[in-house]
Structure formats: structure tokens, C-alpha cells
Design a protein around this motif. Structure first.
Motif, PDB file in Angstrom:
ATOM      1  N   ARG A  91      44.818 -53.783 -31.522  1.00  0.00           N
ATOM      2  CA  ARG A  91      45.952 -53.622 -32.446  1.00  0.00           C
ATOM      3  C   ARG A  91      46.090 -54.850 -33.342  1.00  0.00           C
ATOM      4  N   ALA A  92      45.876 -56.025 -32.760  1.00  0.00           N
ATOM      5  CA  ALA A  92      45.951 -57.246 -33.560  1.00  0.00           C
ATOM      6  C   ALA A  92      44.854 -57.266 -34.620  1.00  0.00           C
ATOM      7  N   LEU A  93      43.663 -56.800 -34.267  1.00  0.00           N
ATOM      8  CA  LEU A  93      42.582 -56.739 -35.243  1.00  0.00           C
ATOM      9  C   LEU A  93      42.872 -55.710 -36.325  1.00  0.00           C
ATOM     10  N   ALA A  94      43.450 -54.558 -35.941  1.00  0.00           N
ATOM     11  CA  ALA A  94      43.791 -53.535 -36.932  1.00  0.00           C
ATOM     12  C   ALA A  94      44.779 -54.070 -37.960  1.00  0.00           C
ATOM     13  N   ALA A  95      45.648 -54.973 -37.527  1.00  0.00           N
ATOM     14  CA  ALA A  95      46.608 -55.575 -38.452  1.00  0.00           C
ATOM     15  C   ALA A  95      45.915 -56.444 -39.485  1.00  0.00           C
ATOM     16  N   GLU A  96      44.698 -56.901 -39.167  1.00  0.00           N
ATOM     17  CA  GLU A  96      43.947 -57.769 -40.070  1.00  0.00           C
ATOM     18  C   GLU A  96      42.880 -57.006 -40.859  1.00  0.00           C
ATOM     19  N   CYS A  97      42.845 -55.700 -40.700  1.00  0.00           N
ATOM     20  CA  CYS A  97      41.793 -54.895 -41.330  1.00  0.00           C
ATOM     21  C   CYS A  97      42.360 -53.957 -42.384  1.00  0.00           C
ATOM     22  N   ASP A  98      41.482 -53.509 -43.254  1.00  0.00           N
ATOM     23  CA  ASP A  98      41.834 -52.542 -44.290  1.00  0.00           C
ATOM     24  C   ASP A  98      41.549 -51.113 -43.859  1.00  0.00           C
ATOM     25  N   VAL A  99      40.563 -50.944 -42.991  1.00  0.00           N
ATOM     26  CA  VAL A  99      40.073 -49.611 -42.630  1.00  0.00           C
ATOM     27  C   VAL A  99      39.816 -49.565 -41.129  1.00  0.00           C
ATOM     28  N   VAL A 100      40.161 -48.425 -40.508  1.00  0.00           N
ATOM     29  CA  VAL A 100      39.731 -48.103 -39.147  1.00  0.00           C
ATOM     30  C   VAL A 100      38.953 -46.800 -39.212  1.00  0.00           C
ATOM     31  N   VAL A 101      37.804 -46.771 -38.556  1.00  0.00           N
ATOM     32  CA  VAL A 101      37.019 -45.540 -38.440  1.00  0.00           C
ATOM     33  C   VAL A 101      36.853 -45.238 -36.956  1.00  0.00           C
ATOM     34  N   GLU A 102      37.155 -43.990 -36.567  1.00  0.00           N
ATOM     35  CA  GLU A 102      37.017 -43.602 -35.154  1.00  0.00           C
ATOM     36  C   GLU A 102      36.527 -42.174 -35.061  1.00  0.00           C
ATOM     37  N   ASN A 103      35.813 -41.869 -33.965  1.00  0.00           N
ATOM     38  CA  ASN A 103      35.352 -40.492 -33.750  1.00  0.00           C
ATOM     39  C   ASN A 103      35.594 -40.042 -32.316  1.00  0.00           C
TER      40      ASN A 103
END
Length: 407
Positions: A91-103
Motif C-alpha cells: 500500500r505504501a508503494l502504491a501511494a508512490e506509484c502512478d499505475v498498478v497492474v494486477e491479474n
């Protein structure tokens, strides 16, 4: 020159092919892609061999060739998302990212607080791309999706293979996981569109991509052949449903492809083949007539093409601008002078093998060219660096997380 997407950071929670293919495209365009993998195991494709990458002594490494096709230019970290501390890290990394990709399966990340609704609360600008077999809704949504299954269910295999009544008749899948690849391409396009919208709106959004949707969308002219007539097209082997002659033909030493797209090309072929009267025969003088009389024409052409070897045909037909070509093995492909001239095989340094071959990205930019910065990473190769540089974790904290099997 920095890549076109060098300002973008991607948290890649995907594995196998469709998701990693999309994130490799983004990485090739300059994005910082952080590939999240299971500690000790990693992406399933790391183990999908043989074949495995060989080291400089010719011995197998632990790296499967399959994994190498879709993971260059990324950084690999290992995090156990089933543990609360692992979830907090992501979650902390997602706060620092522009995009999340998951499958993951539909709803599979909600219990970890890594679904779009949860991450949107901490990063409203996040572009979140979910890739599944069947999408986020509909009666099949809970099912797992696999390329082979989707090629069948989505109609592609009903169009691929020899027609009934011929030797070897029956449905055939495409020789690569084409639905996964196409889904990855759509995902990369959709993500960039969402990023462009974010520049205007200030907000991210959720992208719902399904392998089945992509497969149906990519039926292209065959889908329209059905939708305009109500008649399902059948298998034609290597023939084309709307153009004749447009298929493989036997030669004196193998096979060649003729891809004749208009009547002028057909007339020139007939002249080279020594039977110019075929081009003026009313049964064959137009493409429409040739399609209607396919069953009569093709055997006549087979008797002509088998008289000369493939290379001779190609030289003669290319000299009069009739589209044709050989059916190459992959060894032939990578030895082809055009493939060599375009640099479609590249090599990158690799910590285990010394060098690793790669297939070049086909996109050519005049100002922001694709750069081959990093080979497909070793499992967890960048965990310490990412956690320290993005989250500010001290070495002692990283050591503790590793001792607790969180990373």
C-alpha cells in the motif's frame, strides 16, 4: 534521452504473460516498473522450462526462457502480500506509484486491501488496471482464464486449422499465447490513455480488461463476416476468407506464401507462372470471382507452383511486385537480412549468464527511443533498493522483514 514514460512509476502485481507483457511495454518506454513477486517462488514463468537460459559455460541457469520474454527493464522485489506487514508495504508503494497492474481473480486482492477501491483512498491519481479471463462482471467473472481456453471459447480456434474433410482437419490454437499478448497490448494502450486523462482531470481510474473481450474484439473481419451475414465462418487452413489466392502453395522443394491482394497482382503472377489465360478467365478475373470459384482455382495454381523451387519463385515474383515469401523457421527468421538490419535481436548483460538474448521492441521513436536498460531481473534483486529509496526503510528494518519472511 529519457524515455517517453520516464516520469511514470508502475507497481506490477501481475504474473505469467498478459500483465507482464503490458508492463514490459511500459518499461521499454521508460517507466520505472517494480515487479512484485512471491518470496522464494516468484513469477510462475521463472520455472516454466526447459529451455533455460545457459551460462557462458553452456550450462543451464535457473532462469526459464519463458520468463525472459516479458520482464526486461523491470525491478524485482519480493513481498508476501498474505502478511499484514507485506500488505502495508505494498500500500505504501502504491501511494508512490502512478499505475498498478494486477491479474488476480475478481475480488482476489480485496482481502489484502490492495483492490482499486482501497488503493484509490490513499492515491486518487492511481491508474489501476485489472486483467482477468472474463472481466469484473458477468456470469463467468469468477472463473480463471487461460489463453488456450479463451482461444477456443472466443472463436479463434473455430477459424484456425484445416477444414473438415482435409487431412489433418480440426481446430488448432495459434502457436503463441496470442490472446495474452493482445491483452497486454490493449492494457498498455488503455493505461496510457488513462494517464493522459489524468493529466487533464487530476484523477486516475480503474481499467477492466478481459481476455475474452480482447479475443472477441480481435476477430476483426471474421467477426464482421459473421455479423453481416449471420453465417459463422469456418476453418480454411492457411487460406483467406475474403481474398484469393492468399495462402500457402507447394513448390518443388517446400512451400511458399502468395498474398495476392488485387487483380493486377494476379495477372502478373499468371504471366510469371506461364498461364496468362487464367487472369482473363471470367471465373478468376476478379477477386470476387476467385473467392466464389476458390475450389476450382487453387488446384490449378498448385499444379503451377510445384514446378519451381521456393527461392526461384520468390525472385521471379518479387521482380514484378507480386507479394510472396517463404515459411521460415525461427532460425531462418533471426538470420534474415531484414530482421538483422532492423536489429530485432538484441543482447543485454546478465548476472548469471553473462549475456541474455532479447527480441527488440518494434516501436521506433525519433526523439525518445526504446532503451534496453536492465535485463529481466533475478528474483528479489531490487528489494532492498526499492524499500530504502521509495519508503525510506533502514537496513536494520529491511533485515528484520526478511528474517520474518515478509520480503
Amino acid at each position: 534521452m529519457p524515455g517517453a514514460l520516464s516520469h511514470i512509476r508502475v507497481l506490477d502485481l501481475s504474473r505469467i504473460l498478459a500483465g507482464p507483457w503490458s508492463t514490459q511495454i511500459l518499461a521499454d518506454l521508460g517507466a520505472d516498473v517494480i515487479k512484485v513477486e512471491r518470496p522464494g517462488e516468484g513469477d510462475d514463468t521463472r520455472h516454466w522450462g526447459p529451455p533455460f537460459l545457459k551460462d557462458e559455460a553452456g550450462e543451464d541457469t535457473s532462469v526459464a526462457a519463458y520468463y525472459l520474454c516479458a520482464n526486461r527493464n523491470k525491478r524485482s522485489i519480493t513481498v508476501d502480500m498474505t502478511q499484514p506487514e507485506g500488505q502495508r508495504i505494498l500500500r505504501a508503494l502504491a501511494a508512490e506509484c502512478d499505475v498498478v497492474v494486477e491479474n488476480f481473480k475478481v475480488g482476489g486482492l480485496k482481502k489484502y486491501g490492495l483492490d482499486y477501491a482501497s488503493l484509490k483512498e490513499i492515491n486518487p491519481r492511481l491508474v489501476y488496471c485489472s486483467i482477468t479471463g472474463f472481466g469484473q462482471d458477468g456470469p463467468y467473472a469468477p472463473r480463471a482464464g487461460y489463453d488456450f481456453l479463451i482461444q477456443g471459447l472466443g472463436g479463434l480456434m473455430s477459424l484456425t486449422g484445416r477444414p473438415d474433410g482435409e487431412a489433418g482437419a480440426g481446430p488448432i490454437k495459434v502457436g503463441v499465447a496470442l490472446t495474452d499478448i493482445l491483452t497486454g497490448l490493449y492494457a498498455a494502450n488503455a493505461i496510457q490513455a488513462a494517464l493522459a486523462w489524468r493529466e487533464r482531470s487530476g484523477y486516475g481510474q480503474h481499467i477492466d480488461l478481459a481476455l475474452l473481450d480482447v479475443q472477441v474484439a480481435c476477430l476483426a473481419n471474421q467477426a464482421m463476416n459473421y455479423l453481416t451475414t449471420g453465417k459463422s465462418p469456418g476453418r480454411l487452413g492457411n487460406a483467406h476468407p475474403n481474398i484469393v489466392p492468399y495462402q500457402d502453395f507447394p513448390t518443388d522443394d517446400g512451400y511458399m506464401i502468395l498474398a495476392i491482394g488485387n487483380d493486377g497482382q494476379f495477372a502478373r503472377f499468371c504471366e510469371v507462372a506461364g498461364d496468362p489465360a487464367l487472369a482473363t478467365d471470367p471465373r478468376f478475373s476478379t477477386n470476387r470471382a476467385r473467392v466464389e470459384n476458390r475450389a476450382t482455382l487453387i488446384p490449378l495454381l498448385n499444379k503451377l507452383t510445384i514446378r519451381r523451387p521456393t527461392a526461384e519463385w520468390i525472385r521471379a515474383l518479387e521482380s514484378v511486385a507480386v507479394p510472396c515469401g517463404p515459411i521460415n523457421t525461427l532460425a531462418d527468421v533471426f538470420a534474415d537480412p531484414q530482421v538483422e538490419a532492423r536489429g530485432l535481436r538484441v543482447e543485454m548483460p546478465h548476472p548469471l549468464a553473462g549475456r541474455v538474448p532479447q527480441v527488440a521492441n518494434p516501436m521506433r521513436f525519433s526523439s525518445t527511443p526504446v532503451q534496453y536498460r536492465n535485463p529481466p531481473p533475478l528474483l528479489g534483486e531490487h528489494t532492498d533498493d526499492v524499500l530504502a529509496s521509495l519508503l525510506g526503510l533502514a537496513p536494520g528494518e529491511i533485515t528484520r522483514l526478511r528474517d520474518d519472511n515478509v520480503i
